[in-house]
Design a protein around this motif. Structure first.
Motif, mmCIF file in Angstrom:
data_model
loop_
_atom_site.group_PDB
_atom_site.id
_atom_site.type_symbol
_atom_site.label_atom_id
_atom_site.label_comp_id
_atom_site.label_asym_id
_atom_site.label_seq_id
_atom_site.Cartn_x
_atom_site.Cartn_y
_atom_site.Cartn_z
ATOM 1 N N LEU A 183 103.802 128.161 136.919
ATOM 2 C CA LEU A 183 103.548 127.824 138.318
ATOM 3 C C LEU A 183 102.449 126.784 138.477
ATOM 4 C CD1 LEU A 183 103.839 131.037 140.517
ATOM 5 C CD2 LEU A 183 105.003 128.854 140.823
ATOM 6 N N ALA A 184 101.558 126.686 137.504
ATOM 7 C CA ALA A 184 100.480 125.697 137.598
ATOM 8 C C ALA A 184 101.033 124.280 137.739
ATOM 9 C CB ALA A 184 99.573 125.804 136.382
ATOM 10 N N ARG A 185 102.243 124.071 137.254
ATOM 11 C CA ARG A 185 102.859 122.740 137.360
ATOM 12 C C ARG A 185 103.093 122.338 138.811
ATOM 13 N NH1 ARG A 185 108.213 122.598 134.017
ATOM 14 N NH2 ARG A 185 108.148 120.442 134.795
ATOM 15 N N THR A 186 103.206 123.317 139.685
ATOM 16 C CA THR A 186 103.465 122.994 141.092
ATOM 17 C C THR A 186 102.270 122.334 141.748
ATOM 18 O OG1 THR A 186 102.713 125.165 141.911
ATOM 19 C CG2 THR A 186 105.014 124.974 141.246
ATOM 20 N N GLU A 187 101.085 122.497 141.171
ATOM 21 C CA GLU A 187 99.889 121.903 141.764
ATOM 22 C C GLU A 187 99.928 120.383 141.707
ATOM 23 O OE1 GLU A 187 96.608 123.664 139.750
ATOM 24 O OE2 GLU A 187 97.130 125.712 140.345
ATOM 25 N N ARG A 188 100.758 119.828 140.848
ATOM 26 C CA ARG A 188 100.859 118.369 140.734
ATOM 27 C C ARG A 188 101.901 117.788 141.695
ATOM 28 N NH1 ARG A 188 100.469 119.947 135.193
ATOM 29 N NH2 ARG A 188 102.716 119.633 134.851
ATOM 30 N N GLN B 291 106.511 133.631 152.978
ATOM 31 C CA GLN B 291 107.360 132.900 153.921
ATOM 32 C C GLN B 291 106.535 132.236 155.018
ATOM 33 O OE1 GLN B 291 111.421 134.694 154.869
ATOM 34 N NE2 GLN B 291 110.208 136.508 154.393
ATOM 35 N N ARG B 292 105.472 132.918 155.420
ATOM 36 C CA ARG B 292 104.627 132.399 156.509
ATOM 37 C C ARG B 292 103.767 131.221 156.046
ATOM 38 N NH1 ARG B 292 99.381 133.748 158.065
ATOM 39 N NH2 ARG B 292 99.344 135.406 156.496
ATOM 40 N N LEU B 293 103.161 131.340 154.863
ATOM 41 C CA LEU B 293 102.183 130.353 154.423
ATOM 42 C C LEU B 293 102.777 129.263 153.530
ATOM 43 C CD1 LEU B 293 99.274 132.833 153.638
ATOM 44 C CD2 LEU B 293 99.492 131.350 155.639
ATOM 45 N N ASP B 294 103.599 129.662 152.561
ATOM 46 C CA ASP B 294 104.117 128.693 151.599
ATOM 47 C C ASP B 294 105.424 128.048 152.057
ATOM 48 O OD1 ASP B 294 102.030 128.873 149.863
ATOM 49 O OD2 ASP B 294 103.005 130.281 148.487
ATOM 50 N N TYR B 295 106.313 128.848 152.628
ATOM 51 C CA TYR B 295 107.607 128.294 153.032
ATOM 52 C C TYR B 295 107.631 127.888 154.500
ATOM 53 C CZ TYR B 295 112.218 127.306 151.155
ATOM 54 O OH TYR B 295 113.321 126.660 150.667
ATOM 55 N N ASP C 40 102.274 117.834 148.546
ATOM 56 C CA ASP C 40 102.434 118.868 149.561
ATOM 57 C C ASP C 40 103.517 118.435 150.556
ATOM 58 O OD1 ASP C 40 101.267 121.425 150.537
ATOM 59 O OD2 ASP C 40 100.964 120.235 152.362
ATOM 60 N N PRO C 41 104.413 119.327 150.990
ATOM 61 C CA PRO C 41 104.417 120.774 150.781
ATOM 62 C C PRO C 41 105.296 121.240 149.626
ATOM 63 C CG PRO C 41 106.017 120.251 152.466
ATOM 64 C CD PRO C 41 105.458 118.938 151.995
ATOM 65 N N LEU C 42 105.734 120.344 148.756
ATOM 66 C CA LEU C 42 106.702 120.739 147.729
ATOM 67 C C LEU C 42 106.157 121.797 146.792
ATOM 68 C CD1 LEU C 42 108.356 117.315 146.799
ATOM 69 C CD2 LEU C 42 108.929 118.923 148.627
ATOM 70 N N GLY C 43 104.866 121.733 146.495
ATOM 71 C CA GLY C 43 104.275 122.747 145.623
ATOM 72 C C GLY C 43 104.329 124.129 146.229
ATOM 73 N N ARG C 44 104.040 124.187 147.524
ATOM 74 C CA ARG C 44 104.076 125.491 148.193
ATOM 75 C C ARG C 44 105.503 126.006 148.333
ATOM 76 N NH1 ARG C 44 102.505 125.187 153.346
ATOM 77 N NH2 ARG C 44 102.358 122.913 153.440
#
Length: 376
Positions: free
Chosen positions: A250-255, A300-304, A258-262
Protein backbone atom coordinates in the motif's frame (compact mmCIF):
# COMPACT_ATOMS: atom_id res chain seq x y z
CA UNK A 1 -49.86 3.84 -25.99
CA UNK A 2 -52.60 3.53 -23.41
CA UNK A 3 -52.78 6.09 -20.56
CA UNK A 4 -54.53 5.72 -17.23
CA UNK A 5 -54.68 7.41 -13.85
CA UNK A 6 -51.55 6.94 -11.71
CA UNK A 7 -53.86 5.98 -8.82
CA UNK A 8 -55.08 2.94 -10.77
CA UNK A 9 -53.08 -0.27 -10.40
CA UNK A 10 -54.60 -2.63 -12.97
CA UNK A 11 -53.96 -6.34 -13.06
CA UNK A 12 -52.38 -8.08 -16.04
CA UNK A 13 -55.85 -9.26 -17.11
CA UNK A 14 -57.24 -5.73 -16.95
CA UNK A 15 -54.29 -4.33 -18.89
CA UNK A 16 -54.08 -6.82 -21.72
CA UNK A 17 -57.39 -8.67 -21.76
CA UNK A 18 -56.04 -12.12 -20.88
CA UNK A 19 -54.03 -13.78 -18.07
CA UNK A 20 -50.25 -13.91 -17.89
CA UNK A 21 -48.46 -17.10 -18.89
CA UNK A 22 -45.39 -16.51 -16.69
CA UNK A 23 -45.00 -14.92 -13.25
CA UNK A 24 -41.53 -14.64 -11.67
CA UNK A 25 -39.70 -12.44 -9.20
CA UNK A 26 -36.15 -11.43 -8.27
CA UNK A 27 -34.94 -9.87 -5.02
CA UNK A 28 -33.17 -6.68 -4.23
CA UNK A 29 -29.94 -7.00 -2.31
CA UNK A 30 -28.02 -5.41 0.52
CA UNK A 31 -24.26 -5.47 0.31
CA UNK A 32 -22.95 -6.36 3.75
CA UNK A 33 -19.41 -5.28 2.84
CA UNK A 34 -17.22 -4.95 -0.24
CA UNK A 35 -18.12 -1.63 -1.84
CA UNK A 36 -16.67 -0.55 -5.20
CA UNK A 37 -14.53 -3.69 -5.29
CA UNK A 38 -16.46 -5.64 -7.92
CA UNK A 39 -15.42 -3.54 -10.92
CA UNK A 40 -11.86 -3.75 -9.56
CA UNK A 41 -11.89 -7.56 -9.76
CA UNK A 42 -12.26 -7.98 -6.01
CA UNK A 43 -14.44 -9.58 -3.35
CA UNK A 44 -17.99 -8.72 -2.28
CA UNK A 45 -20.47 -10.01 0.30
CA UNK A 46 -24.09 -9.23 -0.61
CA UNK A 47 -27.30 -10.77 0.73
CA UNK A 48 -30.79 -10.91 -0.78
CA UNK A 49 -33.54 -8.89 0.89
CA UNK A 50 -37.25 -9.74 1.12
CA UNK A 51 -38.28 -6.95 -1.26
CA UNK A 52 -38.80 -8.27 -4.79
CA UNK A 53 -39.39 -7.15 -8.34
CA UNK A 54 -42.31 -9.06 -9.88
CA UNK A 55 -42.65 -9.67 -13.62
CA UNK A 56 -45.72 -11.11 -15.35
CA UNK A 57 -45.46 -11.99 -19.06
CA UNK A 58 -47.47 -13.32 -21.96
CA UNK A 59 -46.09 -14.12 -25.40
CA UNK A 60 -47.38 -12.40 -28.54
CA UNK A 61 -47.41 -13.64 -32.12
CA UNK A 62 -45.74 -10.49 -33.49
CA UNK A 63 -42.54 -8.60 -32.58
CA UNK A 64 -44.22 -5.93 -30.46
CA UNK A 65 -43.27 -5.52 -26.78
CA UNK A 66 -45.88 -3.82 -24.59
CA UNK A 67 -44.85 -3.08 -21.00
CA UNK A 68 -46.54 -1.55 -17.97
CA UNK A 69 -44.92 -0.56 -14.68
CA UNK A 70 -47.10 -0.54 -11.58
CA UNK A 71 -44.59 1.61 -9.65
CA UNK A 72 -46.16 4.94 -8.70
CA UNK A 73 -43.31 7.01 -10.12
CA UNK A 74 -43.53 5.18 -13.45
CA UNK A 75 -47.13 4.06 -13.83
CA UNK A 76 -49.73 5.55 -16.09
CA UNK A 77 -49.37 4.02 -19.54
CA UNK A 78 -48.40 0.99 -21.52
CA UNK A 79 -45.16 1.68 -23.36
CA UNK A 80 -44.23 -0.13 -26.56
CA UNK A 81 -41.32 -0.90 -28.85
CA UNK A 82 -40.47 -3.29 -31.66
CA UNK A 83 -37.94 -6.09 -31.21
CA UNK A 84 -34.80 -5.20 -33.13
CA UNK A 85 -35.58 -1.47 -32.94
CA UNK A 86 -34.54 -0.88 -29.33
CA UNK A 87 -33.33 2.68 -28.72
CA UNK A 88 -32.13 4.06 -25.38
CA UNK A 89 -33.57 7.21 -23.83
CA UNK A 90 -37.03 6.03 -22.74
CA UNK A 91 -36.61 5.98 -18.95
CA UNK A 92 -37.52 2.75 -17.17
CA UNK A 93 -38.40 1.12 -20.51
CA UNK A 94 -34.66 1.10 -21.30
CA UNK A 95 -34.22 -1.85 -18.95
CA UNK A 96 -36.82 -3.84 -20.88
CA UNK A 97 -35.29 -2.79 -24.19
CA UNK A 98 -31.81 -3.57 -22.89
CA UNK A 99 -32.81 -7.10 -21.93
CA UNK A 100 -34.37 -7.91 -25.31
CA UNK A 101 -31.48 -6.23 -27.13
CA UNK A 102 -28.82 -8.22 -25.26
CA UNK A 103 -30.66 -11.53 -25.63
CA UNK A 104 -31.12 -11.09 -29.37
CA UNK A 105 -27.49 -10.04 -29.79
CA UNK A 106 -26.55 -13.32 -28.10
CA UNK A 107 -28.54 -15.23 -30.72
CA UNK A 108 -31.66 -16.03 -28.69
CA UNK A 109 -34.93 -16.01 -30.61
CA UNK A 110 -37.78 -13.99 -29.11
CA UNK A 111 -41.23 -12.92 -30.16
CA UNK A 112 -43.14 -9.94 -28.84
CA UNK A 113 -44.44 -10.02 -25.26
CA UNK A 114 -46.77 -8.23 -22.90
CA UNK A 115 -45.29 -7.34 -19.51
CA UNK A 116 -46.54 -6.10 -16.18
CA UNK A 117 -43.81 -5.07 -13.74
CA UNK A 118 -44.12 -4.18 -10.08
CA UNK A 119 -41.44 -3.78 -7.45
CA UNK A 120 -41.08 -3.48 -3.70
CA UNK A 121 -37.40 -2.47 -4.02
CA UNK A 122 -37.23 1.33 -3.65
CA UNK A 123 -35.57 3.17 -6.51
CA UNK A 124 -32.25 4.90 -5.78
CA UNK A 125 -31.94 3.20 -2.39
CA UNK A 126 -28.62 1.42 -2.90
CA UNK A 127 -30.48 -1.91 -2.80
CA UNK A 128 -30.12 -2.76 -6.49
CA UNK A 129 -33.59 -2.08 -7.84
CA UNK A 130 -32.28 -2.05 -11.42
CA UNK A 131 -30.47 -5.40 -11.17
CA UNK A 132 -33.57 -6.89 -9.55
CA UNK A 133 -35.56 -5.68 -12.56
CA UNK A 134 -32.98 -6.97 -15.06
CA UNK A 135 -32.88 -10.42 -13.50
CA UNK A 136 -36.67 -10.56 -13.14
CA UNK A 137 -37.11 -9.75 -16.82
CA UNK A 138 -34.46 -12.27 -17.84
CA UNK A 139 -36.09 -14.97 -15.69
CA UNK A 140 -39.48 -14.26 -17.28
CA UNK A 141 -38.11 -14.45 -20.81
CA UNK A 142 -36.08 -17.56 -19.97
CA UNK A 143 -39.25 -19.28 -18.79
CA UNK A 144 -41.42 -18.06 -21.66
CA UNK A 145 -38.98 -19.01 -24.44
CA UNK A 146 -37.16 -21.94 -22.79
CA UNK A 147 -33.82 -20.15 -23.08
CA UNK A 148 -30.80 -22.34 -22.18
CA UNK A 149 -29.38 -19.97 -19.56
CA UNK A 150 -28.29 -20.77 -16.02
CA UNK A 151 -28.46 -18.30 -13.12
CA UNK A 152 -24.86 -17.11 -13.47
CA UNK A 153 -25.36 -16.50 -17.19
CA UNK A 154 -28.48 -14.48 -16.36
CA UNK A 155 -26.45 -12.32 -14.00
CA UNK A 156 -23.75 -11.68 -16.61
CA UNK A 157 -26.41 -10.72 -19.15
CA UNK A 158 -28.00 -8.42 -16.57
CA UNK A 159 -24.69 -6.62 -16.13
CA UNK A 160 -24.40 -6.16 -19.88
CA UNK A 161 -27.89 -4.63 -19.99
CA UNK A 162 -26.72 -1.95 -17.54
CA UNK A 163 -23.31 -1.32 -19.09
CA UNK A 164 -23.96 -1.74 -22.81
CA UNK A 165 -27.50 -0.40 -23.14
CA UNK A 166 -28.52 1.68 -20.12
CA UNK A 167 -25.05 3.21 -19.81
CA UNK A 168 -24.37 2.54 -16.13
CA UNK A 169 -20.81 1.16 -15.68
CA UNK A 170 -21.74 -1.23 -12.86
CA UNK A 171 -19.92 -4.34 -11.71
CA UNK A 172 -21.26 -7.86 -11.57
CA UNK A 173 -22.19 -7.98 -7.89
CA UNK A 174 -25.74 -6.64 -8.16
CA UNK A 175 -27.07 -9.00 -10.83
CA UNK A 176 -25.27 -11.94 -9.21
CA UNK A 177 -26.95 -11.14 -5.90
CA UNK A 178 -30.35 -10.77 -7.56
CA UNK A 179 -29.85 -14.06 -9.39
CA UNK A 180 -28.27 -16.40 -6.81
CA UNK A 181 -28.22 -14.81 -3.32
CA UNK A 182 -30.54 -15.89 -0.52
CA UNK A 183 -32.14 -14.48 2.63
CA UNK A 184 -30.10 -14.69 5.82
CA UNK A 185 -27.08 -15.98 3.91
CA UNK A 186 -24.16 -13.86 2.72
CA UNK A 187 -22.94 -14.49 -0.83
CA UNK A 188 -19.13 -14.48 -0.74
CA UNK A 189 -18.23 -13.73 -4.36
CA UNK A 190 -14.89 -13.45 -6.12
CA UNK A 191 -15.89 -11.18 -8.99
CA UNK A 192 -12.83 -11.99 -11.10
CA UNK A 193 -13.15 -15.75 -11.13
CA UNK A 194 -16.92 -15.84 -10.42
CA UNK A 195 -16.37 -18.33 -7.61
CA UNK A 196 -18.95 -18.02 -4.85
CA UNK A 197 -19.89 -19.50 -1.51
CA UNK A 198 -22.95 -18.97 0.67
CA UNK A 199 -21.98 -18.09 4.25
CA UNK A 200 -24.78 -18.19 6.87
CA UNK A 201 -25.16 -15.23 9.18
CA UNK A 202 -24.32 -16.12 12.80
CA UNK A 203 -27.05 -16.36 15.42
CA UNK A 204 -27.38 -13.37 17.71
CA UNK A 205 -27.59 -10.66 15.07
CA UNK A 206 -30.37 -8.73 13.34
CA UNK A 207 -29.70 -7.05 10.00
CA UNK A 208 -31.18 -3.53 9.83
CA UNK A 209 -31.53 -1.52 6.61
CA UNK A 210 -32.64 2.11 6.62
CA UNK A 211 -33.11 4.07 3.39
CA UNK A 212 -31.88 7.63 3.95
CA UNK A 213 -34.40 9.16 1.56
CA UNK A 214 -31.55 10.57 -0.55
CA UNK A 215 -31.71 8.88 -3.96
CA UNK A 216 -28.70 8.04 -6.11
CA UNK A 217 -28.17 7.18 -9.76
CA UNK A 218 -25.42 4.83 -10.98
CA UNK A 219 -25.56 6.20 -14.51
CA UNK A 220 -24.75 9.69 -13.21
CA UNK A 221 -21.28 11.19 -13.30
CA UNK A 222 -19.80 10.55 -9.84
CA UNK A 223 -19.96 6.77 -10.09
CA UNK A 224 -18.33 6.89 -13.52
CA UNK A 225 -15.58 9.15 -12.17
CA UNK A 226 -14.72 6.69 -9.39
CA UNK A 227 -14.44 3.81 -11.82
CA UNK A 228 -12.23 5.85 -14.16
CA UNK A 229 -10.03 6.85 -11.22
CA UNK A 230 -9.52 3.21 -10.32
CA UNK A 231 -8.58 2.30 -13.87
CA UNK A 232 -6.10 5.19 -14.00
CA UNK A 233 -4.57 4.20 -10.65
CA UNK A 234 -4.16 0.58 -11.77
CA UNK A 235 -2.40 1.74 -14.95
CA UNK A 236 0.00 3.96 -12.98
CA UNK A 237 0.74 1.13 -10.55
CA UNK A 238 1.30 -1.33 -13.40
CA UNK A 239 -1.32 -3.84 -12.28
CA UNK A 240 -4.27 -5.20 -14.31
CA UNK A 241 -6.79 -4.17 -11.63
CA UNK A 242 -6.53 -2.75 -8.12
CA UNK A 243 -7.33 -6.20 -6.76
CA UNK A 244 -3.82 -7.16 -7.87
CA UNK A 245 -2.06 -4.71 -5.53
CA UNK A 246 -1.11 -6.59 -2.31
CA UNK A 247 -2.06 -4.90 0.93
CA UNK A 248 1.61 -5.12 1.93
CA UNK A 249 2.44 -2.76 -0.95
CA UNK A 250 0.00 0.00 0.00
CA UNK A 251 2.94 2.36 0.51
CA UNK A 252 3.15 2.55 -3.29
CA UNK A 253 -0.12 4.47 -3.32
CA UNK A 254 1.57 7.43 -1.64
CA UNK A 255 3.33 8.19 -4.93
CA UNK A 256 0.03 8.45 -6.83
CA UNK A 257 -1.52 11.87 -7.43
CA UNK A 258 -4.44 12.70 -5.19
CA UNK A 259 -7.13 11.36 -5.09
CA UNK A 260 -5.90 8.20 -6.83
CA UNK A 261 -3.90 7.06 -3.82
CA UNK A 262 -6.90 7.30 -1.55
CA UNK A 263 -9.15 5.55 -4.04
CA UNK A 264 -6.64 2.71 -4.27
CA UNK A 265 -6.29 2.47 -0.51
CA UNK A 266 -10.05 2.05 -0.16
CA UNK A 267 -10.25 -0.74 -2.71
CA UNK A 268 -7.26 -2.66 -1.34
CA UNK A 269 -8.31 -2.37 2.30
CA UNK A 270 -11.96 -3.08 1.46
CA UNK A 271 -10.99 -6.34 -0.21
CA UNK A 272 -9.12 -7.26 2.96
CA UNK A 273 -12.16 -6.34 5.04
CA UNK A 274 -14.38 -8.66 2.99
CA UNK A 275 -12.06 -11.57 3.70
CA UNK A 276 -11.90 -10.65 7.39
CA UNK A 277 -15.70 -10.36 7.52
CA UNK A 278 -16.12 -13.85 6.11
CA UNK A 279 -13.79 -15.16 8.84
CA UNK A 280 -15.74 -13.24 11.50
CA UNK A 281 -19.05 -14.61 10.19
CA UNK A 282 -17.76 -18.15 10.40
CA UNK A 283 -16.45 -17.52 13.92
CA UNK A 284 -19.60 -15.73 15.06
CA UNK A 285 -17.45 -12.79 16.16
CA UNK A 286 -20.05 -10.02 16.25
CA UNK A 287 -17.76 -7.43 17.82
CA UNK A 288 -15.25 -7.88 15.01
CA UNK A 289 -18.02 -7.67 12.41
CA UNK A 290 -19.08 -4.33 13.84
CA UNK A 291 -15.53 -2.97 13.76
CA UNK A 292 -15.18 -3.99 10.12
CA UNK A 293 -18.49 -2.30 9.21
CA UNK A 294 -17.42 1.01 10.77
CA UNK A 295 -13.97 0.81 9.18
CA UNK A 296 -15.58 0.21 5.80
CA UNK A 297 -17.83 3.23 6.21
CA UNK A 298 -14.95 5.47 7.25
CA UNK A 299 -13.01 4.33 4.19
CA UNK A 300 -15.94 5.11 1.91
CA UNK A 301 -16.37 8.51 3.54
CA UNK A 302 -12.73 9.62 3.61
CA UNK A 303 -10.84 7.69 0.94
CA UNK A 304 -13.50 6.94 -1.66
CA UNK A 305 -15.67 9.99 -0.91
CA UNK A 306 -19.01 8.43 -1.82
CA UNK A 307 -20.92 9.18 1.36
CA UNK A 308 -23.16 12.19 2.01
CA UNK A 309 -24.02 14.00 5.29
CA UNK A 310 -27.34 12.20 5.69
CA UNK A 311 -25.69 8.78 5.41
CA UNK A 312 -22.97 9.82 7.85
CA UNK A 313 -25.65 10.95 10.28
CA UNK A 314 -27.33 7.54 10.18
CA UNK A 315 -24.01 5.83 10.87
CA UNK A 316 -23.21 8.27 13.70
CA UNK A 317 -26.60 7.56 15.29
CA UNK A 318 -25.83 3.85 15.05
CA UNK A 319 -22.50 4.41 16.85
CA UNK A 320 -24.42 5.99 19.72
CA UNK A 321 -26.81 3.04 20.06
CA UNK A 322 -25.64 0.32 22.45
CA UNK A 323 -27.64 -2.34 20.59
CA UNK A 324 -25.75 -1.79 17.31
CA UNK A 325 -22.54 -3.68 16.57
CA UNK A 326 -21.70 -1.77 13.40
CA UNK A 327 -23.12 0.24 10.49
CA UNK A 328 -22.02 1.36 7.05
CA UNK A 329 -23.14 2.86 3.78
CA UNK A 330 -24.29 0.12 1.44
CA UNK A 331 -24.48 0.38 -2.34
CA UNK A 332 -22.78 2.74 -4.74
CA UNK A 333 -23.07 5.77 -2.51
CA UNK A 334 -24.06 9.42 -3.02
CA UNK A 335 -27.24 8.62 -1.08
CA UNK A 336 -29.09 5.37 -0.65
CA UNK A 337 -29.17 3.20 2.45
CA UNK A 338 -27.26 2.16 5.54
CA UNK A 339 -26.92 -1.44 6.71
CA UNK A 340 -26.52 -2.14 10.43
CA UNK A 341 -25.89 -5.20 12.58
CA UNK A 342 -27.93 -5.14 15.80
CA UNK A 343 -28.25 -7.43 18.78
CA UNK A 344 -30.61 -10.36 18.26
CA UNK A 345 -34.21 -9.34 18.83
CA UNK A 346 -33.52 -5.59 18.85
CA UNK A 347 -33.54 -4.88 15.12
CA UNK A 348 -37.07 -3.50 14.91
CA UNK A 349 -36.61 -1.20 17.91
CA UNK A 350 -33.17 -0.07 16.70
CA UNK A 351 -34.50 0.76 13.25
CA UNK A 352 -37.42 2.70 14.69
CA UNK A 353 -35.50 4.85 17.15
CA UNK A 354 -32.62 5.61 14.78
CA UNK A 355 -35.09 6.51 12.02
CA UNK A 356 -36.95 8.86 14.35
CA UNK A 357 -33.75 10.60 15.46
CA UNK A 358 -32.51 10.81 11.90
CA UNK A 359 -35.77 12.35 10.64
CA UNK A 360 -35.73 14.95 13.41
CA UNK A 361 -32.15 15.99 12.68
CA UNK A 362 -32.04 15.70 8.88
CA UNK A 363 -35.51 16.66 7.72
CA UNK A 364 -35.48 13.58 5.48
CA UNK A 365 -38.13 10.86 5.44
CA UNK A 366 -36.30 7.59 6.06
CA UNK A 367 -37.77 4.20 5.26
CA UNK A 368 -37.11 1.02 7.23
CA UNK A 369 -36.52 -1.83 4.78
CA UNK A 370 -35.38 -4.46 7.29
CA UNK A 371 -36.70 -5.71 9.63
CA UNK A 372 -39.83 -5.31 7.56
CA UNK A 373 -42.52 -3.26 9.35
CA UNK A 374 -45.61 -5.17 10.41
CA UNK A 375 -47.95 -5.51 7.47
CA UNK A 376 -45.21 -4.88 4.90
Amino acid sequence: MRSMSPDVNPSFQELFGHPAQVAVHAPGRVNLIGEHTDYNGGFVLPMAIPQQTHVELRRRDDRRVRAFSANKSQAGEILEFELGAEAAGKGWLDYVQGVTHVLQREGHTLSGVELRISSEVPLGSGLSSSASLDVGLLRALRAAFSLPLDDVQLALLGQRVEVDFVGAPVGVMDPMAASIAGLGVALFLDTRHMNFERVPLPPGVDVVIINSGVAHNHSAGDYRVRRAECERAAALLGVPQLRDLPEAELARTERLPDPLGRRTRHVVTENARVLATVEALRAGDLKRLGQLFYASHDSQRLDYEVSVPEIDLLVDLAREDSDVYGARLTGGGFGGSVVMLARDGTGTAVAQRISERYAARSGQRPAILLPQPTGA
